[in-house]
Design a protein around this motif. Structure first.
Motif, mmCIF file in Angstrom:
data_model
loop_
_atom_site.group_PDB
_atom_site.id
_atom_site.type_symbol
_atom_site.label_atom_id
_atom_site.label_comp_id
_atom_site.label_asym_id
_atom_site.label_seq_id
_atom_site.Cartn_x
_atom_site.Cartn_y
_atom_site.Cartn_z
ATOM 1 N N GLY A 23 -6.024 3.910 -0.960
ATOM 2 C CA GLY A 23 -6.730 4.038 -1.994
ATOM 3 C C GLY A 23 -6.246 3.060 -3.051
ATOM 4 N N MET A 24 -4.721 3.100 -3.225
ATOM 5 C CA MET A 24 -3.904 2.347 -4.023
ATOM 6 C C MET A 24 -4.146 0.822 -3.620
ATOM 7 S SD MET A 24 -0.803 4.488 -5.308
ATOM 8 C CE MET A 24 -0.093 3.454 -6.376
ATOM 9 N N LEU A 25 -3.851 0.431 -2.182
ATOM 10 C CA LEU A 25 -4.063 -0.622 -1.916
ATOM 11 C C LEU A 25 -5.287 -1.447 -1.884
ATOM 12 C CD1 LEU A 25 -2.264 -2.722 -0.174
ATOM 13 C CD2 LEU A 25 -3.227 -1.954 1.892
ATOM 14 N N GLY A 26 -6.389 -0.709 -1.637
ATOM 15 C CA GLY A 26 -7.656 -1.006 -2.124
ATOM 16 C C GLY A 26 -8.073 -1.454 -3.351
ATOM 17 N N ALA A 27 -7.650 -0.505 -4.071
ATOM 18 C CA ALA A 27 -7.617 -0.959 -5.672
ATOM 19 C C ALA A 27 -7.016 -2.314 -6.077
ATOM 20 C CB ALA A 27 -7.242 0.228 -6.474
ATOM 21 N N SER A 28 -5.857 -2.214 -5.626
ATOM 22 C CA SER A 28 -5.146 -3.434 -5.918
ATOM 23 C C SER A 28 -5.465 -4.833 -5.403
ATOM 24 C CB SER A 28 -3.553 -3.332 -5.415
ATOM 25 O OG SER A 28 -2.855 -4.544 -5.495
ATOM 26 N N VAL A 29 -6.117 -4.745 -4.230
ATOM 27 C CA VAL A 29 -6.709 -6.018 -3.524
ATOM 28 C C VAL A 29 -8.065 -6.325 -4.416
ATOM 29 C CG1 VAL A 29 -8.104 -6.652 -1.664
ATOM 30 C CG2 VAL A 29 -5.939 -5.638 -1.218
ATOM 31 N N ARG A 30 -8.723 -5.200 -4.617
ATOM 32 C CA ARG A 30 -10.037 -5.403 -5.485
ATOM 33 C C ARG A 30 -9.751 -6.030 -7.085
ATOM 34 N NH1 ARG A 30 -13.049 -5.949 -9.372
ATOM 35 N NH2 ARG A 30 -15.346 -5.146 -9.378
ATOM 36 N N ASP A 31 -8.673 -5.695 -7.601
ATOM 37 C CA ASP A 31 -8.359 -6.046 -8.800
ATOM 38 C C ASP A 31 -7.739 -7.593 -8.639
ATOM 39 O OD1 ASP A 31 -8.964 -3.787 -9.902
ATOM 40 O OD2 ASP A 31 -6.792 -2.963 -10.206
ATOM 41 N N ARG A 32 -7.156 -7.752 -7.773
ATOM 42 C CA ARG A 32 -6.385 -9.194 -7.612
ATOM 43 C C ARG A 32 -7.533 -10.301 -7.280
ATOM 44 N NH1 ARG A 32 -0.710 -10.353 -5.080
ATOM 45 N NH2 ARG A 32 -0.468 -8.493 -6.706
ATOM 46 N N GLU A 33 -8.480 -9.877 -6.317
ATOM 47 C CA GLU A 33 -9.717 -10.776 -5.873
ATOM 48 C C GLU A 33 -10.654 -10.829 -7.102
ATOM 49 O OE1 GLU A 33 -9.700 -12.745 -3.302
ATOM 50 O OE2 GLU A 33 -7.422 -12.065 -2.775
ATOM 51 N N GLY A 34 -10.643 -9.744 -7.887
ATOM 52 C CA GLY A 34 -11.830 -9.796 -8.687
ATOM 53 C C GLY A 34 -13.261 -9.257 -8.534
ATOM 54 N N HIS A 35 -13.414 -9.193 -7.190
ATOM 55 C CA HIS A 35 -14.708 -8.680 -6.508
ATOM 56 C C HIS A 35 -14.443 -7.859 -5.102
ATOM 57 C CE1 HIS A 35 -14.587 -11.781 -3.375
ATOM 58 N NE2 HIS A 35 -14.011 -12.590 -4.523
ATOM 59 N N TRP A 36 -15.309 -7.075 -4.682
ATOM 60 C CA TRP A 36 -14.959 -6.189 -3.512
ATOM 61 C C TRP A 36 -15.162 -7.300 -2.326
ATOM 62 C CZ3 TRP A 36 -14.043 -1.222 -3.906
ATOM 63 C CH2 TRP A 36 -14.227 -0.679 -4.864
ATOM 64 N N THR A 37 -14.119 -7.371 -1.515
ATOM 65 C CA THR A 37 -13.783 -8.012 -0.413
ATOM 66 C C THR A 37 -13.787 -7.059 0.776
ATOM 67 O OG1 THR A 37 -11.253 -7.823 -0.440
ATOM 68 C CG2 THR A 37 -12.312 -9.699 -1.571
ATOM 69 N N TYR A 38 -13.938 -7.546 2.141
ATOM 70 C CA TYR A 38 -13.660 -6.929 3.342
ATOM 71 C C TYR A 38 -12.388 -5.889 3.308
ATOM 72 C CZ TYR A 38 -13.205 -5.727 8.108
ATOM 73 O OH TYR A 38 -13.121 -5.178 9.327
ATOM 74 N N ASP A 39 -11.318 -6.630 3.111
ATOM 75 C CA ASP A 39 -10.256 -5.998 2.853
ATOM 76 C C ASP A 39 -10.173 -4.940 2.090
ATOM 77 O OD1 ASP A 39 -8.942 -7.738 4.720
ATOM 78 O OD2 ASP A 39 -8.422 -9.049 3.049
ATOM 79 N N SER A 40 -10.607 -4.925 0.796
ATOM 80 C CA SER A 40 -10.682 -3.728 -0.201
ATOM 81 C C SER A 40 -11.560 -2.535 0.415
ATOM 82 C CB SER A 40 -10.998 -4.079 -1.367
ATOM 83 O OG SER A 40 -12.226 -4.534 -1.520
ATOM 84 N N VAL A 41 -12.527 -2.996 0.874
ATOM 85 C CA VAL A 41 -13.621 -1.957 1.267
ATOM 86 C C VAL A 41 -12.889 -1.261 2.618
ATOM 87 C CG1 VAL A 41 -15.862 -1.543 2.348
ATOM 88 C CG2 VAL A 41 -15.702 -3.038 0.342
ATOM 89 N N MET A 42 -12.388 -2.061 3.505
ATOM 90 C CA MET A 42 -11.885 -1.405 4.749
ATOM 91 C C MET A 42 -10.600 -0.449 4.346
ATOM 92 S SD MET A 42 -12.189 -0.841 7.877
ATOM 93 C CE MET A 42 -13.554 -2.014 7.937
ATOM 94 N N SER A 43 -9.884 -1.090 3.504
ATOM 95 C CA SER A 43 -8.712 -0.220 2.840
ATOM 96 C C SER A 43 -9.309 1.394 2.241
ATOM 97 C CB SER A 43 -7.931 -0.607 1.825
ATOM 98 O OG SER A 43 -6.985 0.011 1.327
ATOM 99 N N PHE A 44 -10.510 1.234 1.566
ATOM 100 C CA PHE A 44 -10.921 2.449 1.141
ATOM 101 C C PHE A 44 -11.585 3.223 2.338
ATOM 102 C CE2 PHE A 44 -11.169 0.539 -2.982
ATOM 103 C CZ PHE A 44 -10.522 1.417 -3.725
ATOM 104 N N VAL A 45 -12.251 2.521 3.214
ATOM 105 C CA VAL A 45 -12.658 3.255 4.434
ATOM 106 C C VAL A 45 -11.728 4.037 5.080
ATOM 107 C CG1 VAL A 45 -13.875 3.033 6.578
ATOM 108 C CG2 VAL A 45 -15.024 1.779 4.748
ATOM 109 N N LEU A 46 -10.616 3.482 5.406
ATOM 110 C CA LEU A 46 -9.372 3.919 6.230
ATOM 111 C C LEU A 46 -8.788 5.037 5.328
ATOM 112 C CD1 LEU A 46 -7.496 0.780 7.629
ATOM 113 C CD2 LEU A 46 -8.981 2.490 8.783
ATOM 114 N N GLY A 47 -8.835 5.130 3.888
ATOM 115 C CA GLY A 47 -8.239 6.168 3.187
ATOM 116 C C GLY A 47 -9.176 7.368 3.114
ATOM 117 N N ALA A 48 -10.630 7.016 3.468
ATOM 118 C CA ALA A 48 -11.577 8.220 3.669
ATOM 119 C C ALA A 48 -11.245 8.856 5.053
ATOM 120 C CB ALA A 48 -12.893 7.598 3.432
ATOM 121 N N LEU A 49 -11.153 8.123 5.868
ATOM 122 C CA LEU A 49 -10.914 8.676 7.328
ATOM 123 C C LEU A 49 -9.518 9.482 7.199
ATOM 124 C CD1 LEU A 49 -11.885 5.592 9.564
ATOM 125 C CD2 LEU A 49 -12.961 7.926 9.048
#
Length: 98
Positions: free
Chosen positions: A58-84
């Motif tokens: 979750g923290m990694l996905g938020a960090s990637v999303r903040d750094r890129e400025g928009h939702w990327t594949y990496d940030s969404v996949m990080s949140f999906v792995l966190g949910a799993l």
């Protein structure tokens, strides 16, 4: 303002190690070291590992999303792995309670 990702990676490594210990105590033959622990040990390890992995992803996905400025594949996949990981921790908790 960007920050270092040391906390995220530390949580992911610790979560993988704790969950790996649970897998070790579940799958090893009965004659090996720590193989005769009760089911609370491996289920508790899976719960703790899942919670640590959830926080790390979750923290990694938020960090990637903040750094890129928009939702990327990496940030969404990080949140999906966190949910799993959270779903696995909840499933292990339900099995431990039952």
């Amino acid at each position: 303002m960007f920050r270092n990702r040391t906390v995220e990676y530390t949580l992911l490594i610790l979560g993988a190690l704790v969950a790996g210990f649970g897998a070790y105590t579940y799958f090893v033959p009965a004659g090996w070291i720590l193989a005769d622990l009760s089911e609370a040990w491996y289920l508790g390890s899976w719960i703790a590992g899942g919670v640590l992995l959830t926080a790390g992803f979750g923290m990694l996905g938020a960090s990637v999303r903040d750094r890129e400025g928009h939702w990327t594949y990496d940030s969404v996949m990080s949140f999906v792995l966190g949910a799993l990981a959270l779903a696995g921790a909840v499933a292990a908790a339900v099995v431990l309670i039952i």
